[in-house]
Enzyme design. Structure first.
Site, mmCIF file in Angstrom:
data_model
loop_
_atom_site.group_PDB
_atom_site.id
_atom_site.type_symbol
_atom_site.label_atom_id
_atom_site.label_comp_id
_atom_site.label_asym_id
_atom_site.label_seq_id
_atom_site.Cartn_x
_atom_site.Cartn_y
_atom_site.Cartn_z
ATOM 1 C CG HIS A 175 9.900 -3.428 3.195
ATOM 2 N ND1 HIS A 175 9.443 -2.140 3.314
ATOM 3 C CD2 HIS A 175 8.824 -4.159 2.807
ATOM 4 C CE1 HIS A 175 8.156 -2.086 3.023
ATOM 5 N NE2 HIS A 175 7.753 -3.297 2.706
ATOM 6 C CG ASP A 196 2.098 -4.025 2.908
ATOM 7 O OD1 ASP A 196 2.264 -2.933 3.477
ATOM 8 O OD2 ASP A 196 3.011 -4.644 2.362
ATOM 9 C CD GLN A 225 4.825 -9.062 -2.103
ATOM 10 O OE1 GLN A 225 6.017 -9.311 -2.084
ATOM 11 N NE2 GLN A 225 4.267 -8.206 -1.261
ATOM 12 C CD GLU A 233 1.867 -5.933 -0.816
ATOM 13 O OE1 GLU A 233 2.288 -6.645 0.098
ATOM 14 O OE2 GLU A 233 2.611 -5.431 -1.671
#
Length: 253
Positions: free
Chosen positions: A48, A178, A150, A152
């Site tokens: 991001h 998320d 991750q 999520e």
């Protein structure tokens, strides 16, 4: 590779909570300054963030100068991106959006050299002191880098048992934002449903002896995550922290 920084971090996180931040800055001075605060780690964000690979090389150097453990979060399960991130000399790589055991295996394969994986080989990079580090030493140390996966989303939770069986990763990271999005409650990270799912994931990871990580954007949540057994706590984002600190100065003026 900064062997002492790597080993010291792995030793600390194995028995107590470590605190870090996400970073979206393009200024390596800010990364270095973050290290002087006493933080344990910094996650340099490609998913991001807007930071380039060239800048990441300088960010990693800046982190190491101030004894800050540098981790790069790549955009996803991409073997080239994972290898390139580790080539910068980052001591850890974080891979988002792991939803299946196959993705988990691919991420580990991309982050480890043979026999633990099939990472693309080039020793003429920052991580190997541009070819001046002995080959065997480089490959051995590189395979000790921290790999964070991750999970999520709902699919990842459904496949969690299989993901946890994949060897070669160090930390399971839960992204609460998320996660909230995946159950139709975007941003409601403190909702009972999100907290319950996080606790379910945590219980399964603990049962397998896998270290836990999560994102937090409040001091209160940092403490509750510690109490719940999370040892890898990423608190907020550097630019947001900076903005909030300035607003607090203005309010007190």
């Amino acid at each position: 590779m900064s062997t002492n920084l790597l080993q010291d971090f792995k030793k600390k996180i194995s028995h107590q909570a470590c605190l870090g931040i996400f970073s979206k800055t393009t200024d390596s001075n800010l990364v270095e300054a973050a290290g002087y605060s006493g933080l344990d780690f910094i996650i340099l964000d490609q998913e991001h963030g807007t930071v380039t690979l060239e800048t990441l090389n300088n960010h990693v150097r800046a982190a190491k100068i101030s004894n800050l453990f540098p981790i790069i979060r790549v955009k996803g399960v991409d073997a080239h991106a994972i290898g390139a991130a580790l080539d910068t000399g980052a001591l850890g790589v974080q891979i988002p959006n792991i939803a299946t055991a196959e993705q988990a295996k691919a991420a580990v394969q991309a982050a480890r050299f043979y026999p633990k994986g099939m990472r693309g080989v080039c020793r003429f990079v920052n991580a190997a002191q541009f070819g001046t580090q002995p080959k065997d030493q480089y490959f051995d140390q590189a395979n000790q880098s921290v790999v964070i996966l991750q999970v999520e989303g709902v699919e990842g939770i459904q496949n969690l048992d299989a993901i946890l069986e994949v060897p070669g990763f160090d930390i399971l990271f839960i992204g609460p934002y998320d996660l909230s999005q995946s159950i139709g409650k975007p941003g409601q990270v403190d909702s009972p449903e999100v907290l319950s799912l996080m606790q379910q994931i945590a219980a399964k990871a603990k049962a397998k002896g896998i270290l836990l990580g999560a994102f937090s954007d409040t001091i209160v949540r940092n403490q509750s995550l510690k109490n719940e057994g999370f040892n890898y706590i990423a608190h907020s984002v550097d630019l947001n922290i900076f903005s909030i600190a300035l607003s607090q100065i203005i309010k007190k003026d």
